[in-house]
Write a protein that holds these residues in place. Structure first.
Motif, PDB file in Angstrom:
ATOM      1  N   ILE A 137      -9.315  11.699   3.050  1.00  0.00           N
ATOM      2  CA  ILE A 137      -8.017  11.051   2.802  1.00  0.00           C
ATOM      3  C   ILE A 137      -7.508  10.460   4.112  1.00  0.00           C
ATOM      4  CG2 ILE A 137      -5.613  11.453   2.142  1.00  0.00           C
ATOM      5  CD1 ILE A 137      -6.700  13.702   0.307  1.00  0.00           C
ATOM      6  N   ARG A 138      -7.715  11.191   5.160  1.00  0.00           N
ATOM      7  CA  ARG A 138      -7.277  10.786   6.492  1.00  0.00           C
ATOM      8  C   ARG A 138      -7.797   9.391   6.837  1.00  0.00           C
ATOM      9  NH1 ARG A 138      -6.748  13.852  11.410  1.00  0.00           N
ATOM     10  NH2 ARG A 138      -7.740  12.810  13.131  1.00  0.00           N
ATOM     11  N   HIS A 139      -9.085   9.206   6.661  1.00  0.00           N
ATOM     12  CA  HIS A 139      -9.681   7.912   7.013  1.00  0.00           C
ATOM     13  C   HIS A 139      -9.316   6.827   6.001  1.00  0.00           C
ATOM     14  CE1 HIS A 139     -12.221  10.640   9.471  1.00  0.00           C
ATOM     15  NE2 HIS A 139     -11.916   9.700  10.354  1.00  0.00           N
ATOM     16  N   GLY A 140      -9.161   7.207   4.756  1.00  0.00           N
ATOM     17  CA  GLY A 140      -8.728   6.243   3.756  1.00  0.00           C
ATOM     18  C   GLY A 140      -7.350   5.691   4.066  1.00  0.00           C
ATOM     19  N   LEU A 141      -6.440   6.570   4.486  1.00  0.00           N
ATOM     20  CA  LEU A 141      -5.090   6.115   4.834  1.00  0.00           C
ATOM     21  C   LEU A 141      -5.116   5.249   6.090  1.00  0.00           C
ATOM     22  CD1 LEU A 141      -2.905   9.278   4.072  1.00  0.00           C
ATOM     23  CD2 LEU A 141      -3.482   7.356   2.576  1.00  0.00           C
ATOM     24  N   LEU A 142      -5.927   5.633   7.059  1.00  0.00           N
ATOM     25  CA  LEU A 142      -6.054   4.801   8.263  1.00  0.00           C
ATOM     26  C   LEU A 142      -6.584   3.418   7.911  1.00  0.00           C
ATOM     27  CD1 LEU A 142      -7.493   7.307  10.913  1.00  0.00           C
ATOM     28  CD2 LEU A 142      -5.213   6.247  10.901  1.00  0.00           C
ATOM     29  N   ALA A 143      -7.565   3.368   7.005  1.00  0.00           N
ATOM     30  CA  ALA A 143      -8.130   2.079   6.607  1.00  0.00           C
ATOM     31  C   ALA A 143      -7.054   1.198   5.964  1.00  0.00           C
ATOM     32  CB  ALA A 143      -9.300   2.286   5.645  1.00  0.00           C
ATOM     33  N   ASN A 168      -2.211  13.373  -4.773  1.00  0.00           N
ATOM     34  CA  ASN A 168      -0.871  13.915  -4.916  1.00  0.00           C
ATOM     35  C   ASN A 168      -0.044  13.324  -3.779  1.00  0.00           C
ATOM     36  OD1 ASN A 168       1.249  15.858  -4.076  1.00  0.00           O
ATOM     37  ND2 ASN A 168       0.500  17.019  -5.823  1.00  0.00           N
ATOM     38  N   ILE A 169       1.170  12.920  -4.048  1.00  0.00           N
ATOM     39  CA  ILE A 169       2.000  12.315  -3.010  1.00  0.00           C
ATOM     40  C   ILE A 169       2.218  13.283  -1.850  1.00  0.00           C
ATOM     41  CG2 ILE A 169       4.233  12.908  -4.045  1.00  0.00           C
ATOM     42  CD1 ILE A 169       3.332   9.623  -2.208  1.00  0.00           C
ATOM     43  N   GLY A 170       2.215  14.577  -2.160  1.00  0.00           N
ATOM     44  CA  GLY A 170       2.326  15.585  -1.095  1.00  0.00           C
ATOM     45  C   GLY A 170       1.155  15.529  -0.135  1.00  0.00           C
ATOM     46  N   GLN A 171      -0.059  15.271  -0.673  1.00  0.00           N
ATOM     47  CA  GLN A 171      -1.243  15.129   0.185  1.00  0.00           C
ATOM     48  C   GLN A 171      -1.072  13.956   1.135  1.00  0.00           C
ATOM     49  OE1 GLN A 171      -4.067  14.892  -3.248  1.00  0.00           O
ATOM     50  NE2 GLN A 171      -5.426  15.960  -1.848  1.00  0.00           N
ATOM     51  N   THR A 229      -0.913  14.453   5.110  1.00  0.00           N
ATOM     52  CA  THR A 229      -1.924  13.776   5.920  1.00  0.00           C
ATOM     53  C   THR A 229      -1.260  12.853   6.939  1.00  0.00           C
ATOM     54  OG1 THR A 229      -3.494  13.897   4.090  1.00  0.00           O
ATOM     55  CG2 THR A 229      -3.993  12.327   5.847  1.00  0.00           C
ATOM     56  N   LEU A 230      -0.221  12.126   6.528  1.00  0.00           N
ATOM     57  CA  LEU A 230       0.495  11.262   7.465  1.00  0.00           C
ATOM     58  C   LEU A 230       1.103  12.076   8.613  1.00  0.00           C
ATOM     59  CD1 LEU A 230       2.244   8.773   5.022  1.00  0.00           C
ATOM     60  CD2 LEU A 230       0.505   8.202   6.743  1.00  0.00           C
ATOM     61  N   ARG A 253      -0.040  14.882   9.832  1.00  0.00           N
ATOM     62  CA  ARG A 253      -1.146  15.263  10.726  1.00  0.00           C
ATOM     63  C   ARG A 253      -1.631  14.071  11.545  1.00  0.00           C
ATOM     64  NH1 ARG A 253      -3.810  18.617   6.005  1.00  0.00           N
ATOM     65  NH2 ARG A 253      -2.655  20.561   6.272  1.00  0.00           N
ATOM     66  N   LEU A 254      -1.720  12.918  10.899  1.00  0.00           N
ATOM     67  CA  LEU A 254      -2.147  11.717  11.628  1.00  0.00           C
ATOM     68  C   LEU A 254      -1.157  11.375  12.738  1.00  0.00           C
ATOM     69  CD1 LEU A 254      -3.333   9.504   8.622  1.00  0.00           C
ATOM     70  CD2 LEU A 254      -4.791  10.418  10.452  1.00  0.00           C
ATOM     71  N   GLU A 255       0.123  11.554  12.455  1.00  0.00           N
ATOM     72  CA  GLU A 255       1.143  11.304  13.480  1.00  0.00           C
ATOM     73  C   GLU A 255       1.025  12.326  14.600  1.00  0.00           C
ATOM     74  OE1 GLU A 255       5.991  10.714  13.899  1.00  0.00           O
ATOM     75  OE2 GLU A 255       5.130  11.169  11.933  1.00  0.00           O
ATOM     76  N   ARG A 256       0.843  13.592  14.234  1.00  0.00           N
ATOM     77  CA  ARG A 256       0.671  14.653  15.240  1.00  0.00           C
ATOM     78  C   ARG A 256      -0.511  14.359  16.159  1.00  0.00           C
ATOM     79  NH1 ARG A 256      -2.005  19.503  12.622  1.00  0.00           N
ATOM     80  NH2 ARG A 256      -3.724  18.076  12.964  1.00  0.00           N
ATOM     81  N   ASP A 257      -1.599  13.807  15.556  1.00  0.00           N
ATOM     82  CA  ASP A 257      -2.814  13.521  16.320  1.00  0.00           C
ATOM     83  C   ASP A 257      -2.760  12.178  17.039  1.00  0.00           C
ATOM     84  OD1 ASP A 257      -3.714  15.940  15.331  1.00  0.00           O
ATOM     85  OD2 ASP A 257      -4.994  15.045  13.784  1.00  0.00           O
ATOM     86  N   GLY A 258      -1.650  11.469  16.917  1.00  0.00           N
ATOM     87  CA  GLY A 258      -1.483  10.197  17.615  1.00  0.00           C
ATOM     88  C   GLY A 258      -2.225   9.031  16.984  1.00  0.00           C
ATOM     89  N   LEU A 259      -2.609   9.170  15.710  1.00  0.00           N
ATOM     90  CA  LEU A 259      -3.374   8.116  15.040  1.00  0.00           C
ATOM     91  C   LEU A 259      -2.490   7.157  14.252  1.00  0.00           C
ATOM     92  CD1 LEU A 259      -6.383  10.332  13.875  1.00  0.00           C
ATOM     93  CD2 LEU A 259      -6.158   8.977  15.971  1.00  0.00           C
TER      94      LEU A 259
END
Length: 170
Positions: free
Chosen positions: A3-9, A36-39, A43-44, A46-52
């Motif tokens: 999901i992480r990479h899908g959202l980044l894409a 799920n919208i919660g996912q 994920t967003l 976590r992506l923000e926490r990781d600086g992505l």
């Protein structure tokens, strides 16, 4: 696909808000991977926490918008350029089921194979109908074709299993 990479894409082309990401993720995958919208928001975060990703302010309706960072683009490029490692895929329940049916003494392996063959054929028919209904959605079409090819391969493998079991029992 994570999901992480899908959202980044999805964010790589333009900033988006959470619900928009969910809808576009599902549309891109032909709704074969419902989110799920919660996912999405977890994920967003976590992506923000990781600086992505970074907050990109709000849209005209006041929804929080996210945008990909340079580190996120580098991570996405790394993901796209790295082949999928087949050993990372989850166990195949069907393979395990057939193997356990063969190992068990009181199971009719042919019936297990037949039940799966019928279910796979229904799935194949559903996928083929869905593919016809997609229209111009290239991403959806490719996802559905991948699922069709996997179902067809499963049918061939079930044919092989049936032949091997018959040969062993002959």
């Amino acid at each position: 696909m994570s999901i992480r990479h899908g959202l980044l894409a999805l964010l790589s082309s333009e900033p988006r808000y959470g619900y928009q990401l969910r809808v576009e993720f599902e549309a891109s995958t032909g709704a074969t991977w419902p989110l799920n919208i919660g996912q999405v928001y977890t994920t967003l975060t976590r992506l923000e926490r990781d600086g992505l990703v970074a907050p990109g302010g709000a849209d005209e309706q006041g929804r929080a918008v996210y945008m990909i960072t340079e580190a996120g683009r580098e991570e996405l490029e790394r993901w796209f350029s790295t082949p999928v490692d087949h050993s990372d895929r989850p166990r195949d329940e069907l393979v395990i089921k057939i193997a356990m049916a063969v190992a068990a003494t009181d199971v009719d392996v042919g019936e297990v194979i037949l039940a799966q063959r019928m279910a796979t054929m229904r799935t194949l028919q559903d996928l083929t109908r869905a593919k016809r209904a997609v229209g111009d959605g290239l991403a959806q079409r490719l996802v559905l074709e991948s699922m069709i090819f996997k179902a067809e391969a499963e049918q061939r493998w079930l044919d092989h299993c049936e032949a091997v079991v018959k040969e062993k029992n002959a």
